[in-house]
Design a protein around this motif. Structure first.
Motif, PDB file in Angstrom:
ATOM      1  N   LEU A 150       0.834  -1.213   0.000  1.00 28.68           N
ATOM      2  CA  LEU A 150       0.000   0.000   0.000  1.00 28.68           C
ATOM      3  C   LEU A 150       0.866   1.260   0.000  1.00 28.68           C
ATOM      4  O   LEU A 150       0.655   2.169  -0.812  1.00 28.68           O
ATOM      5  N   THR A 151       1.868   1.289   0.888  1.00 29.27           N
ATOM      6  CA  THR A 151       2.712   2.484   0.929  1.00 29.27           C
ATOM      7  C   THR A 151       3.492   2.630  -0.372  1.00 29.27           C
ATOM      8  O   THR A 151       3.728   3.741  -0.851  1.00 29.27           O
ATOM      9  N   TYR A 152       3.871   1.494  -0.938  1.00 32.85           N
ATOM     10  CA  TYR A 152       4.597   1.530  -2.198  1.00 32.85           C
ATOM     11  C   TYR A 152       3.769   2.234  -3.264  1.00 32.85           C
ATOM     12  O   TYR A 152       4.252   3.108  -3.976  1.00 32.85           O
ATOM     13  N   PHE A 153       2.490   1.862  -3.320  1.00 30.04           N
ATOM     14  CA  PHE A 153       1.659   2.473  -4.356  1.00 30.04           C
ATOM     15  C   PHE A 153       1.305   3.917  -4.030  1.00 30.04           C
ATOM     16  O   PHE A 153       1.196   4.735  -4.935  1.00 30.04           O
ATOM     17  N   ALA A 154       1.197   4.206  -2.745  1.00 26.65           N
ATOM     18  CA  ALA A 154       0.971   5.606  -2.365  1.00 26.65           C
ATOM     19  C   ALA A 154       2.147   6.446  -2.856  1.00 26.65           C
ATOM     20  O   ALA A 154       1.979   7.538  -3.405  1.00 26.65           O
ATOM     21  N   LYS A 155       3.338   5.880  -2.696  1.00 26.11           N
ATOM     22  CA  LYS A 155       4.532   6.596  -3.118  1.00 26.11           C
ATOM     23  C   LYS A 155       4.554   6.763  -4.642  1.00 26.11           C
ATOM     24  O   LYS A 155       4.872   7.834  -5.164  1.00 26.11           O
ATOM     25  N   ARG A 156       4.194   5.692  -5.335  1.00 25.09           N
ATOM     26  CA  ARG A 156       4.153   5.754  -6.800  1.00 25.09           C
ATOM     27  C   ARG A 156       3.200   6.856  -7.273  1.00 25.09           C
ATOM     28  O   ARG A 156       3.528   7.631  -8.159  1.00 25.09           O
ATOM     29  N   ILE A 157       2.034   6.880  -6.651  1.00 24.34           N
ATOM     30  CA  ILE A 157       1.043   7.872  -7.068  1.00 24.34           C
ATOM     31  C   ILE A 157       1.528   9.274  -6.715  1.00 24.34           C
ATOM     32  O   ILE A 157       1.358  10.213  -7.482  1.00 24.34           O
ATOM     33  N   GLY A 158       2.195   9.396  -5.568  1.00 27.10           N
ATOM     34  CA  GLY A 158       2.765  10.681  -5.187  1.00 27.10           C
ATOM     35  C   GLY A 158       3.778  11.158  -6.211  1.00 27.10           C
ATOM     36  O   GLY A 158       3.817  12.335  -6.573  1.00 27.10           O
ATOM     37  N   LEU A 159       4.581  10.225  -6.732  1.00 27.02           N
ATOM     38  CA  LEU A 159       5.590  10.580  -7.727  1.00 27.02           C
ATOM     39  C   LEU A 159       4.962  11.001  -9.045  1.00 27.02           C
ATOM     40  O   LEU A 159       5.596  11.668  -9.855  1.00 27.02           O
ATOM     41  N   MET A 160       3.731  10.580  -9.262  1.00 23.32           N
ATOM     42  CA  MET A 160       3.101  10.895 -10.532  1.00 23.32           C
ATOM     43  C   MET A 160       2.618  12.344 -10.599  1.00 23.32           C
ATOM     44  O   MET A 160       2.412  12.874 -11.674  1.00 23.32           O
ATOM     45  N   ILE A 161       2.439  12.963  -9.428  1.00 26.43           N
ATOM     46  CA  ILE A 161       1.927  14.334  -9.429  1.00 26.43           C
ATOM     47  C   ILE A 161       2.887  15.299 -10.144  1.00 26.43           C
ATOM     48  O   ILE A 161       2.477  16.020 -11.041  1.00 26.43           O
ATOM     49  N   PRO A 162       4.190  15.267  -9.786  1.00 30.56           N
ATOM     50  CA  PRO A 162       5.090  16.146 -10.544  1.00 30.56           C
ATOM     51  C   PRO A 162       5.117  15.832 -12.036  1.00 30.56           C
ATOM     52  O   PRO A 162       5.262  16.743 -12.847  1.00 30.56           O
ATOM     53  N   VAL A 163       4.962  14.567 -12.377  1.00 30.26           N
ATOM     54  CA  VAL A 163       4.971  14.191 -13.791  1.00 30.26           C
ATOM     55  C   VAL A 163       3.822  14.876 -14.519  1.00 30.26           C
ATOM     56  O   VAL A 163       4.004  15.479 -15.583  1.00 30.26           O
ATOM     57  N   VAL A 164       2.645  14.811 -13.926  1.00 27.27           N
ATOM     58  CA  VAL A 164       1.472  15.424 -14.558  1.00 27.27           C
ATOM     59  C   VAL A 164       1.646  16.934 -14.639  1.00 27.27           C
ATOM     60  O   VAL A 164       1.371  17.557 -15.669  1.00 27.27           O
ATOM     61  N   VAL A 220       4.570  -9.751 -19.633  1.00 26.07           N
ATOM     62  CA  VAL A 220       3.632  -8.783 -19.051  1.00 26.07           C
ATOM     63  C   VAL A 220       4.102  -7.332 -19.176  1.00 26.07           C
ATOM     64  O   VAL A 220       3.372  -6.491 -19.685  1.00 26.07           O
ATOM     65  N   PRO A 221       5.346  -7.025 -18.752  1.00 25.47           N
ATOM     66  CA  PRO A 221       5.759  -5.634 -18.917  1.00 25.47           C
ATOM     67  C   PRO A 221       5.752  -5.204 -20.379  1.00 25.47           C
ATOM     68  O   PRO A 221       5.474  -4.048 -20.685  1.00 25.47           O
ATOM     69  N   VAL A 222       6.052  -6.146 -21.269  1.00 25.84           N
ATOM     70  CA  VAL A 222       6.043  -5.804 -22.690  1.00 25.84           C
ATOM     71  C   VAL A 222       4.646  -5.393 -23.117  1.00 25.84           C
ATOM     72  O   VAL A 222       4.437  -4.370 -23.766  1.00 25.84           O
ATOM     73  N   ILE A 223       3.674  -6.189 -22.713  1.00 21.65           N
ATOM     74  CA  ILE A 223       2.296  -5.924 -23.138  1.00 21.65           C
ATOM     75  C   ILE A 223       1.827  -4.569 -22.625  1.00 21.65           C
ATOM     76  O   ILE A 223       1.233  -3.788 -23.365  1.00 21.65           O
ATOM     77  N   THR A 224       2.129  -4.267 -21.367  1.00 14.81           N
ATOM     78  CA  THR A 224       1.665  -2.980 -20.837  1.00 14.81           C
ATOM     79  C   THR A 224       2.461  -1.828 -21.424  1.00 14.81           C
ATOM     80  O   THR A 224       1.926  -0.742 -21.614  1.00 14.81           O
ATOM     81  N   ALA A 225       3.744  -2.084 -21.733  1.00 14.47           N
ATOM     82  CA  ALA A 225       4.532  -1.015 -22.335  1.00 14.47           C
ATOM     83  C   ALA A 225       3.955  -0.629 -23.689  1.00 14.47           C
ATOM     84  O   ALA A 225       4.006   0.529 -24.091  1.00 14.47           O
ATOM     85  N   LEU A 284      -3.432   9.533 -19.187  1.00 11.39           N
ATOM     86  CA  LEU A 284      -3.474   8.133 -19.619  1.00 11.39           C
ATOM     87  C   LEU A 284      -2.120   7.466 -19.412  1.00 11.39           C
ATOM     88  O   LEU A 284      -2.036   6.338 -18.905  1.00 11.39           O
ATOM     89  N   PHE A 285      -1.080   8.180 -19.797  1.00  6.90           N
ATOM     90  CA  PHE A 285       0.270   7.637 -19.655  1.00  6.90           C
ATOM     91  C   PHE A 285       0.547   7.270 -18.202  1.00  6.90           C
ATOM     92  O   PHE A 285       1.039   6.189 -17.888  1.00  6.90           O
ATOM     93  N   VAL A 286       0.192   8.189 -17.309  1.00  6.50           N
ATOM     94  CA  VAL A 286       0.446   7.994 -15.888  1.00  6.50           C
ATOM     95  C   VAL A 286      -0.340   6.796 -15.362  1.00  6.50           C
ATOM     96  O   VAL A 286       0.195   5.927 -14.664  1.00  6.50           O
ATOM     97  N   VAL A 287      -1.608   6.734 -15.735  1.00  2.41           N
ATOM     98  CA  VAL A 287      -2.457   5.629 -15.261  1.00  2.41           C
ATOM     99  C   VAL A 287      -1.917   4.288 -15.759  1.00  2.41           C
ATOM    100  O   VAL A 287      -1.779   3.326 -14.997  1.00  2.41           O
ATOM    101  N   ILE A 288      -1.557   4.248 -17.042  1.00  2.00           N
ATOM    102  CA  ILE A 288      -1.029   3.001 -17.603  1.00  2.00           C
ATOM    103  C   ILE A 288       0.230   2.570 -16.870  1.00  2.00           C
ATOM    104  O   ILE A 288       0.431   1.399 -16.554  1.00  2.00           O
ATOM    105  N   ASN A 289       1.079   3.552 -16.549  1.00  2.00           N
ATOM    106  CA  ASN A 289       2.306   3.237 -15.825  1.00  2.00           C
ATOM    107  C   ASN A 289       2.037   2.596 -14.481  1.00  2.00           C
ATOM    108  O   ASN A 289       2.686   1.622 -14.084  1.00  2.00           O
TER     109      ASN A 289
END
Lengths: 337, 464
Positions: free
Chosen positions: A4-18, A262-267, A314-319
């Motif tokens: 859970l914390t891992y994904f919270a961190k991931r989502i937090g990192l996405m804010i500057p990206v957006v 799997v990573p190939v397909i999502t990439a 979309l890019f962020v969500v897919i990531n």
């Protein structure tokens, strides 16, 4: 570190990206050399008209004020109205109208390569250095290197004159009658089997082209994954224990060979966004990729900005989805990095 | 880490002095290879040095020495071509000579490396030897290398390879003349190239088409046929190759440079530096590259920067700035692995500065990985550039670009003028396949254990 914390961190990192992606869009479209007011009115506008439009759009504000205003509007999904493509309609409507076509295109562009690429790749991996392996590998390589727009042109020509090239097989009347090769598929009622078939047939060439690069990659990686699995210890062990070949392939090898795919397909999913621009343009499918291209060409700045913002999202969500899938499928992935 | 120099190692100069013969043979080879092109070099030097008039010496590989443009008299004799041969044969001869010359240089380089390895190198064995030996029986990688080499020469010798020149046939056809034999008045006459082009259009009907390996009404030879407006397609292709290669190479240098510096810094400092770079790379790749290219091409059209080198410079800058995440993501792993090694700790404890440490002990490993993906990325950039031209953006007409040919000939694909769209497409497929194969070869040479997972390869194939 829990999941859970891992994904919270991931989502937090996405804010500057957006924020960065949106700022870049603003910089190019609003702070660049284009004057949006001139784009709306055309080159023959006089100064008073231009001033009036600038007043209306707030273009006479200082740039930084405009910038924060723009950011705020994007994040609250308040996109305003389109100017040129369909004047006086809200951008949300314009996009919502065309979004389903792109989703339909992308959906098949992901599925078709999966159902062609992976089986062929696995087949090649199971029979290495046979003729079929060479043909499949070479096909994958060429398929990956071919530009989408060129493939699209060739495919269109081939299908429109298919009775000449394919020994009398006529694509247009095959299964359902679709006299039009290009243009958007009918998506009003997909529950009706006939409609569904027609929609599928109309999108098939475009999806096939859009998924061509993925198909090549999946072929290749499926092949190596199968080869490695085939030579791994546990397969030897199972074989020694007398597990039948068929069971071995389907039960033990197939599942493990899927992991690196799997990573190939999502990439690929990220690629589809960029690829849709050109594929929709060639096949004249009025989806959001083509809309983005037209908006930029015709100077419909707010629409272009809104679409770019959506692409960034979309890019962020897919990531994030990709990360999530990866942690589920391969438990060895650590959360430390 | 200064090493005590041993008695035997006095530098390469003294090693050559003690056994000069192999080096001399190699140098003589170089002189023999330089001789045919000596005139070109003299010309280049004398044009760049002011105050000296241009010295024109005959060189072997120019169109002036082996001309392929002439006219045919009714008795079947050709006038104005090389030795009176037909233009097709004269042109083929020139192309073959150019490629023989190019491959001779390649052989010379290879021979030089082997000579050095056998006679002059201090070490009996280096890891590079193994890599090169692994490539020796890697047919797929060799195929890629040959294709890439042929493509690079195609671009490099473009002026001499085309059956006609860029200036006279494509850029400014109405300022040049073509001499031909007019059958109606039975005499030799001249017409402007533009007029001749109008008569040589390929528009899909049998009487309006100049196909592969054919002549038009003005006795001009077209190895790859003509385009819809009658311009020679082979000339178009060689100069299109030139601009594609220029964009791909310069952009890869910029993007690869940025990626390399960032990979070294993030691997060495880790932590916050790495985090910032991760966010930055995601941010830079969050907008689809093709859309970004379209946006910037449209927004910047008409500004001074978009006119530099017909729009190539701006493309180089865009690719350079936005392609680095693709490279950085692929070399980040190898960089991190390299830093884990013990010799890095050893070097640190010797008090070596971070900069020297990165340059000497991390960079060499990372650069070899960068080469693999640079090869893939080059193909991707070539495809993206042609996709832009297909959409009518990017490189401005009349400058040749392969993607524009595809869109020009699109409506004629089912007709006799199929060559306009199909040939450039096949050329792109071949070149990109070549770059991919070369990348595979380099990967297997550097790291035979690697399993060939390429998240980045997808990025190279997409977008077009």
């Amino acid at each position: 570190m829990s999941r859970l914390t891992y994904f919270a961190k991931r989502i937090g990192l996405m804010i500057p990206v957006v924020i960065f992606g949106t700022s870049l869009t603003y910089l190019i479209l609003y702070a660049g050399p284009i004057n949006p007011a001139v784009a709306i009115l055309g080159p023959s506008a006089d100064a008073s008209q231009i001033r009036a439009i600038e007043q209306q759009l707030g273009l006479n504000q200082p740039l930084w004020a405009q910038y924060f205003d723009f950011l705020g509007r994007m994040f609250t999904l308040d996109f305003g109205q389109s100017w040129v493509i369909s004047p006086n309609t809200s951008i949300v409507d314009v996009i919502a109208n065309r979004f389903p076509r792109t989703i339909w295109l992308g959906f098949w562009a992901i599925l078709i390569p999966l159902f062609i690429g992976i089986p062929l790749g696995f087949h090649a991996g199971l029979n290495p250095n046979s003729w079929s392996d060479y043909i499949v590998s070479l096909g994958g390589i060429v398929w990956r290197a071919a530009p989408n727009f060129w493939l699209a042109v060739i495919l269109l020509v081939g299908l429109s004159n298919s009775e000449q090239y394919l020994f009398g097989f006529e694509w247009k009347t095959f299964l359902v009658d679709t006299p039009q090769l290009i243009g958007a598929p009918p998506l009003n009622d997909l529950t009706d089997p006939r409609q569904f078939l027609e929609a599928f047939k109309r999108i098939l060439p475009a999806s096939f082209v859009l998924g061509s690069a993925s198909l090549g990659n999946e072929l290749r990686i499926g092949r190596t994954a199968m080869l490695e699995t085939k030579n791994s210890n546990y397969v030897e062990m199972a074989r020694a224990k007398g597990v039948s070949d068929r069971l071995l392939v389907w039960k033990h090898m197939f599942r493990n060979a899927l992991i690196p795919l799997v990573p190939v397909i999502t990439a690929e999913a990220g690629l589809l966004i960029g690829g849709s621009v050109i594929v929709e343009e060639v096949f004249s499918i009025n989806g959001i990729g083509r809309l983005g291209f037209q908006a930029i060409i015709q100077g419909d700045i707010p629409l272009a900005a809104a679409l770019t913002f959506i692409f960034v999202l979309l890019f962020v969500v897919i990531n994030i989805v990709q990360d999530f899938l990866y942690t589920i499928i391969d438990p060895r992935v650590s959360f430390e990095e | 880490m200064s090493q005590e120099l041993t008695q035997e190692d006095e530098g390469i100069g003294s090693r050559i002095r003690s056994n000069p013969r192999p080096a001399l043979i190699w140098m003589v080879g170089a002189l023999a290879l330089l001789a045919p092109e000596f005139g070109a070099i003299v010309q280049l030097v004398t044009t760049t040095v002011p105050g000296v008039g241009v010295v024109e010496l005959p060189t072997l590989l120019t169109r002036e020495l082996i001309p392929n443009q002439g006219y045919q008299l009714p008795n079947g004799n050709w006038q104005g071509t090389f030795l009176g041969l037909s233009p097709a044969i004269a042109w083929t001869l020139r192309v073959v000579l150019i490629y023989v010359y190019a491959f001779a240089w390649l052989a010379w380089l290879w021979y030089g490396y082997l000579t050095f390895r056998r006679n002059y190198r201090f070490a009996d064995w280096t890891p590079t030897d193994d890599r090169i030996d692994r490539l020796r029986d890697h047919r797929w990688g060799q195929f890629g290398f040959v294709v890439v080499f042929v493509f690079v020469m195609f671009a490099m010798f473009a002026p001499a390879l085309g059956p006609t020149t860029l200036q006279s046939n494509i850029i400014d056809p109405y300022s040049y003349e073509v001499t031909y034999y007019d059958e109606e008045v039975s005499e030799v006459s001249t017409a402007s190239v533009g007029t001749a082009n109008l008569a040589a259009q390929s528009r899909g009907t049998p009487d309006q088409n100049v196909g592969l390996w054919s002549y038009d009404e003005y006795d001009r030879f077209h190895p790859a046929g003509t385009v819809t407006n009658g311009k020679d397609m082979f000339t178009f292709l060689v100069f299109g190759a030139r601009i594609s290669l220029f964009i791909a190479l310069s952009a890869t240098l910029i993007a690869g440079g940025i990626a390399l510096v960032l990979a070294l810094v993030t691997a060495y400092y880790k932590g916050l530096a790495d985090l910032v770079t991760v966010v930055a790379s995601d941010a830079f790749s969050s907008i689809p590259l093709l859309l970004l290219l379209i946006m910037l091409s449209v927004v910047l059209s008409g500004t001074w920067i978009s006119n530099l080198y017909n729009g190539a410079v701006i493309l180089v800058l865009i690719f350079g700035v936005f392609y680095w995440p693709f490279y950085w993501r692929t070399i980040r792993g190898p960089a991190f692995q390299t830093v884990e090694n013990e010799w890095i700790d050893a070097a640190k404890s010797y008090g070596q500065s971070p900069f020297t440490l990165m340059r000497k002990h991390i960079a060499p490993y990372v650069v070899s990985y960068l080469l693999i993906y640079a090869s893939l990325g080059l193909g991707g950039i070539i495809i993206s550039t042609s996709a832009l031209s297909y959409l009518g953006l990017g490189i401005t007409a009349p400058t040749p670009e392969w993607g524009r040919l595809v869109v020009l000939g699109q409506q004629y694909v089912p007709t006799v003028s199929w060559h306009i769209s199909i040939i450039p497409g096949l050329a792109i497929v071949l070149v990109v396949t070549g770059f991919n194969a070369l990348g595979d070869g380099i990967r297997d040479a550097i790291d035979p254990e690697s399993e060939g997972t390429e998240g980045g390869a997808a990025a190279a194939g997409g977008g077009g």
